[in-house]
Design an enzyme around this catalytic site. Structure first.
Site, PDB file in Angstrom:
ATOM      1  N   LYS A  49      -3.785  11.522 -10.087  1.00  0.00           N
ATOM      2  CA  LYS A  49      -2.916  10.342 -10.221  1.00  0.00           C
ATOM      3  C   LYS A  49      -3.258   9.583 -11.506  1.00  0.00           C
ATOM      4  CE  LYS A  49      -2.212  10.235  -5.273  1.00  0.00           C
ATOM      5  NZ  LYS A  49      -2.641   9.813  -3.947  1.00  0.00           N
ATOM      6  N   GLN A  93      -6.281   5.321  -1.244  1.00  0.00           N
ATOM      7  CA  GLN A  93      -6.245   6.745  -0.912  1.00  0.00           C
ATOM      8  C   GLN A  93      -6.673   6.986   0.542  1.00  0.00           C
ATOM      9  OE1 GLN A  93      -5.150   9.289  -3.072  1.00  0.00           O
ATOM     10  NE2 GLN A  93      -5.273  10.496  -1.206  1.00  0.00           N
ATOM     11  N   ASP A 116       2.944   3.045  -2.382  1.00  0.00           N
ATOM     12  CA  ASP A 116       2.769   4.203  -1.493  1.00  0.00           C
ATOM     13  C   ASP A 116       3.777   4.131  -0.338  1.00  0.00           C
ATOM     14  OD1 ASP A 116       1.428   6.543  -1.143  1.00  0.00           O
ATOM     15  OD2 ASP A 116      -0.275   5.685  -0.059  1.00  0.00           O
TER      16      ASP A 116
END
Ligand code: NAP
Length: 291
Positions: A49, A93, A116
């Site tokens: 990322k 994450q 997200d």
């Protein structure tokens, strides 16, 4: 059979984002990437990322709290990022360590920075066909793969295997939306589904998000089906230096013989997930700049 090349489609999206970011005068988009602990898969996902953000011209800020961080302290990290005007997007994450309630952390992220798309507000916007929110990255990536492969879901029977919050449920809602490219007739299957093959054999478009290697076999699909294989499974392979290889939820060799279009693993949905995270970050910057 046509291979749906996720690497190529993701590269095109990344190039488009790069051009958009280059045209921004002033502060560039910024994503905060929070990784708690050193889970090896998470280390590699966050690195990917960070690398993709740099390629586009998005600033990334890496935050590495210790693996034993108390839940309340991680909430404070999120609160500080929520309050920081120079941060457009926040990603924490997954998986997170045991003491952390992931859902509470996803909900703690400001909806305007929830790139997200796993917080309540943004998942709710998907159900409301509201495009102002952030669609979670893997489902968004699946829809982009279909759209850019000229697969229109209108009038099609879309069968999704899996009902997770991360993939199955949101992708089913997206396929169902009353808008161009979607408008599918959707069936969602799970571990409680009776006679799964009888349902999957009806699918014009089959989306497999199960987490079981080679689960979907040739006898479970009809000729011409479009197959999106979301699964990323490690299976032992002594021939590989790492000792394993990655495989999807679909028995590619068997199913590809019948399919009209199919995604490979790796190189299908995986690269799209990162591209859509970057797309959401640029969108967050655009929306926050306009506010
Ligand atoms: P998950 O949370 O474990 O959900 C799996 C789903 O599959 C559940 O709804 C489960 O049903 C269903 N299922 C399991 N066994 C089944 C069976 N025998 N018959 C029918 N349904 C069954 O997994 P996930 O997070 O959605 O991820 C699914 C896969 O996608 C994993 O391999 C993951 O690594 C991969 N993934 C890939 C990406 C990417 O970027 N490509 C992103 C996210 C996930 P129940 O609800 O009844 O338990």
């Amino acid at each position: 059979m046509e291979l749906i090349d996720g690497n190529q489609i993701a590269s095109t999206i990344i190039a488009e984002l790069k051009a958009e970011v280059a045209a921004i005068t002033g502060r560039k988009p910024c994503i905060a990437l929070v990784r708690v602990g050193d889970d090896p898969a998470s280390v590699s996902y966050v690195r990917k990322k960070e690398k993709t953000a740099a390629e586009i011209g998005i600033e990334s800020r890496i935050i590495l709290p210790p693996v034993d961080i108390p839940h309340a302290d991680l909430e404070k990290v999120i609160d500080e990022l929520n309050a920081d005007d120079t941060v457009d997007g926040i990603l924490v994450q997954s998986p997170m360590p045991k003491q952390i309630d992931e859902l509470l952390i996803f909900r703690r992220i400001s909806p305007a920075k929830d790139v997200d798309g796993l917080g309540t507000m943004n998942l709710g916007k998907v159900a409301q066909d509201d495009d102002t929110g952030f669609v979670s990255c893997t489902p968004a990536g699946i829809m982009a793969l279909l759209a850019r492969s000229n697969v229109d879901l209108k009038g099609k029977h879309v069968v999704v295997i899996g009902r997770s919050l991360l993939v199955g449920k949101p992708v089913a809602l997206l396929a169902l939306q009353k808008k161009a490219g979607a408008n599918g007739t959707v069936t969602v299957c799970h571990s409680g589904t009776a006679d799964l093959p009888a349902i999957t054999r009806q699918a014009d478009v089959l989306i497999a998000a199960i987490g079981r290697p080679n689960f979907v076999t040739r006898d479970m699909v009809k000729p011409g089906v479009v197959v999106i294989d979301v699964g990323i499974n490690r299976v032992e392979d002594a021939a590989k230096k790492s000792g394993y290889r990655l495989t999807g939820d679909v028995d590619f060799a068997g199913v590809a013989e019948l399919a009209g279009k199919i995604t490979p693993v790796p190189g299908g949905v995986g690269p799209m997930t990162v591209a859509m995270l970057m797309s959401n970050t640029v969108k967050a910057h655009r929306q926050r700049s306009a506010a």
